[in-house]
Design a protein around this motif. Structure first.
Motif, PDB file in Angstrom:
ATOM      1  N   ASN A  81       0.883  -1.001   0.109  1.00  0.00           N
ATOM      2  CA  ASN A  81       0.034  -0.008  -0.099  1.00  0.00           C
ATOM      3  C   ASN A  81       1.082   1.016  -0.295  1.00  0.00           C
ATOM      4  OD1 ASN A  81      -2.548  -1.332   0.182  1.00  0.00           O
ATOM      5  ND2 ASN A  81      -2.423  -1.749   2.559  1.00  0.00           N
ATOM      6  N   ILE A  82       0.282   2.425  -0.404  1.00  0.00           N
ATOM      7  CA  ILE A  82       1.436   3.572  -0.701  1.00  0.00           C
ATOM      8  C   ILE A  82       0.431   4.950  -0.226  1.00  0.00           C
ATOM      9  CG2 ILE A  82       2.287   5.144  -2.339  1.00  0.00           C
ATOM     10  CD1 ILE A  82       1.285   2.164  -3.704  1.00  0.00           C
ATOM     11  N   ILE A  83       1.213   5.523   0.717  1.00  0.00           N
ATOM     12  CA  ILE A  83       0.506   6.440   1.243  1.00  0.00           C
ATOM     13  C   ILE A  83       1.084   7.737   0.597  1.00  0.00           C
ATOM     14  CG2 ILE A  83       0.151   7.511   3.652  1.00  0.00           C
ATOM     15  CD1 ILE A  83       1.558   4.327   4.000  1.00  0.00           C
ATOM     16  N   VAL A  84       0.721   8.829   0.668  1.00  0.00           N
ATOM     17  CA  VAL A  84       1.235   9.943  -0.558  1.00  0.00           C
ATOM     18  C   VAL A  84       0.834  11.337   0.563  1.00  0.00           C
ATOM     19  CG1 VAL A  84       1.110  11.588  -2.622  1.00  0.00           C
ATOM     20  CG2 VAL A  84      -0.102   8.790  -2.550  1.00  0.00           C
ATOM     21  N   ALA A  85       2.070  11.842   0.440  1.00  0.00           N
ATOM     22  CA  ALA A  85       1.838  13.037   2.016  1.00  0.00           C
ATOM     23  C   ALA A  85       2.129  13.878   1.308  1.00  0.00           C
ATOM     24  CB  ALA A  85       2.181  12.992   2.689  1.00  0.00           C
ATOM     25  N   GLY A  86       1.841  15.409   1.100  1.00  0.00           N
ATOM     26  CA  GLY A  86       2.008  16.489   0.277  1.00  0.00           C
ATOM     27  C   GLY A  86       2.213  17.414   0.946  1.00  0.00           C
ATOM     28  N   HIS A  87       3.724  18.579   0.628  1.00  0.00           N
ATOM     29  CA  HIS A  87       3.711  19.888   2.031  1.00  0.00           C
ATOM     30  C   HIS A  87       4.612  21.093   1.146  1.00  0.00           C
ATOM     31  CE1 HIS A  87       4.454  16.598   5.000  1.00  0.00           C
ATOM     32  NE2 HIS A  87       4.875  15.875   3.584  1.00  0.00           N
ATOM     33  N   THR A  88       3.923  22.417   1.705  1.00  0.00           N
ATOM     34  CA  THR A  88       4.769  23.556   1.256  1.00  0.00           C
ATOM     35  C   THR A  88       6.039  23.723   1.434  1.00  0.00           C
ATOM     36  OG1 THR A  88       3.281  24.898   1.781  1.00  0.00           O
ATOM     37  CG2 THR A  88       2.589  23.465  -0.080  1.00  0.00           C
ATOM     38  N   ASP A  89       6.823  24.756   1.299  1.00  0.00           N
ATOM     39  CA  ASP A  89       7.088  25.726   2.347  1.00  0.00           C
ATOM     40  C   ASP A  89       6.213  26.575   2.421  1.00  0.00           C
ATOM     41  OD1 ASP A  89       6.376  28.118   0.623  1.00  0.00           O
ATOM     42  OD2 ASP A  89       8.144  27.944  -0.108  1.00  0.00           O
ATOM     43  N   SER A  90       7.058  28.204   3.314  1.00  0.00           N
ATOM     44  CA  SER A  90       6.062  29.257   4.597  1.00  0.00           C
ATOM     45  C   SER A  90       5.356  29.664   3.773  1.00  0.00           C
ATOM     46  CB  SER A  90       6.499  29.040   5.802  1.00  0.00           C
ATOM     47  OG  SER A  90       7.284  29.546   5.436  1.00  0.00           O
ATOM     48  N   SER A  91       6.126  30.685   2.412  1.00  0.00           N
ATOM     49  CA  SER A  91       5.353  31.382   1.739  1.00  0.00           C
ATOM     50  C   SER A  91       4.141  31.243   1.294  1.00  0.00           C
ATOM     51  CB  SER A  91       6.464  31.558   0.131  1.00  0.00           C
ATOM     52  OG  SER A  91       7.611  31.223   0.767  1.00  0.00           O
TER      53      SER A  91
ATOM     54  N   PRO B  51      -0.241  32.177   2.426  1.00  0.00           N
ATOM     55  CA  PRO B  51      -1.025  32.186   3.558  1.00  0.00           C
ATOM     56  C   PRO B  51      -1.391  30.609   3.554  1.00  0.00           C
ATOM     57  CG  PRO B  51      -1.724  33.808   1.776  1.00  0.00           C
ATOM     58  CD  PRO B  51      -1.427  32.961   1.561  1.00  0.00           C
ATOM     59  N   ASP B  52      -1.558  30.505   5.579  1.00  0.00           N
ATOM     60  CA  ASP B  52      -1.429  28.902   5.460  1.00  0.00           C
ATOM     61  C   ASP B  52      -2.574  27.933   4.533  1.00  0.00           C
ATOM     62  OD1 ASP B  52       0.476  29.647   8.139  1.00  0.00           O
ATOM     63  OD2 ASP B  52      -1.180  29.517   9.073  1.00  0.00           O
ATOM     64  N   SER B  53      -3.679  28.613   5.254  1.00  0.00           N
ATOM     65  CA  SER B  53      -4.666  27.820   3.841  1.00  0.00           C
ATOM     66  C   SER B  53      -4.291  28.021   2.677  1.00  0.00           C
ATOM     67  CB  SER B  53      -6.150  29.098   4.042  1.00  0.00           C
ATOM     68  OG  SER B  53      -6.328  30.063   3.715  1.00  0.00           O
ATOM     69  N   TYR B  54      -3.957  29.074   1.658  1.00  0.00           N
ATOM     70  CA  TYR B  54      -3.835  28.736   0.948  1.00  0.00           C
ATOM     71  C   TYR B  54      -2.628  28.029   0.846  1.00  0.00           C
ATOM     72  CZ  TYR B  54      -1.264  29.438  -3.514  1.00  0.00           C
ATOM     73  OH  TYR B  54      -0.657  28.828  -5.023  1.00  0.00           O
TER      74      TYR B  54
ATOM     75  N   GLU C  56       1.547  23.511   5.499  1.00  0.00           N
ATOM     76  CA  GLU C  56       3.628  24.140   5.791  1.00  0.00           C
ATOM     77  C   GLU C  56       3.893  24.142   6.811  1.00  0.00           C
ATOM     78  OE1 GLU C  56       2.813  28.717   7.468  1.00  0.00           O
ATOM     79  OE2 GLU C  56       2.471  28.504   5.391  1.00  0.00           O
ATOM     80  N   THR C  57       3.167  22.699   7.596  1.00  0.00           N
ATOM     81  CA  THR C  57       3.207  22.609   9.245  1.00  0.00           C
ATOM     82  C   THR C  57       4.468  21.325   9.233  1.00  0.00           C
ATOM     83  OG1 THR C  57       1.471  21.278   8.807  1.00  0.00           O
ATOM     84  CG2 THR C  57       0.399  22.568   9.215  1.00  0.00           C
TER      85      THR C  57
END
Length: 232
Positions: A144-154, A156-159, A192-193
């Protein structure tokens, strides 16, 4: 790239449940059911930032089915070692970690699988490497495969939360379009968390703009290993 090996340390039951709840806060009900099934081990933290056991939040609360020991665990470990080696051969530059019974693959802007600024479409360079990844997943289909997405902090949080969701879904959908069964996937996103680099530097932000995959044995692989080991 040399494969990174890490000894998995199981968490206490209460800790496992807390991590599972944290990791599924942005997953839908179907995904939560798949993820919560027996979370534990160091792989839980690797997909978000290797924070398990370091006082941080576990990245992704999901080793689906937990970690097997004894002879069954040895058999599964050998299969996962082989798969990890194959991924390293096919995706040069990606960070490949063998943790507990699973594999964590992290793609960032230095690995060849990346997104243009504020975009979530899979560009042509990334398509080539993800197609290779899909071929490995089809060859080793008892996972099974879990895909997790992340961003930097640039921004707004919601965006950023929405952007990480779109990027994680884009990777999942692309792999499915190449013939990997959609039933094998759980997709989660953290915005970004969960940084792994310093958001005050360009290099750190590039590290944080990432998608990670956790590949874990499915029930078929586990039961076969138990049978082959004589139940030990």
């Amino acid at each position: 790239m040399k494969m990174i090996l890490r000894n998995g340390v199981l968490l206490f039951i209460a800790g496992m449940m807390l991590i599972g709840c944290e990791a599924t806060k942005n997953a839908n009900n179907k995904q939560k059911g798949a993820v919560i099934g027996a979370a534990g081990g160091a792989i839980l933290g690797a997909v978000i930032g290797n924070n398990v056991g370091k006082g941080g939040n576990g990245e992704l609360g999901a080793v689906i089915g937990g970690v097997l020991g004894g002879g069954a665990g040895v058999l599964i470990g050998a299969k996962m070692d082989k798969q990890a080696q194959k991924i390293e051969e096919e995706i040069p530059g990606a960070k490949v970690e063998r943790i507990d019974d699973g594999i964590v693959v992290t793609f960032d802007e230095n690995s060849g699988v990346y997104f243009d600024t504020n975009k979530y479409n899979i560009n042509s360079a990334s398509q080539e490497l993800l197609t290779r990844m899909a071929n490995v997943m089809k060859e080793y289909n008892e996972t099974n495969i879990i895909v997790a997405g992340h961003t930097d902090s640039s921004g707004p949080d919601s965006y950023n939360l929405t952007l990480s969701e779109n990027r994680a879904n884009a990777v999942t959908n692309y792999l499915v379009s190449k013939g990997v069964s959609g039933g094998r996937f759980t997709t989660v996103w953290y915005g970004e968390t969960q940084p792994i680099g310093d958001n005050n530097t360009a290099a750190g932000r590039a590290q944080n703009r990432r998608v990670s995959l956790a590949i874990v044995p499915n029930e078929t692989m586990k039961q076969e290993a138990i049978k082959e080991s004589g139940g030990k």
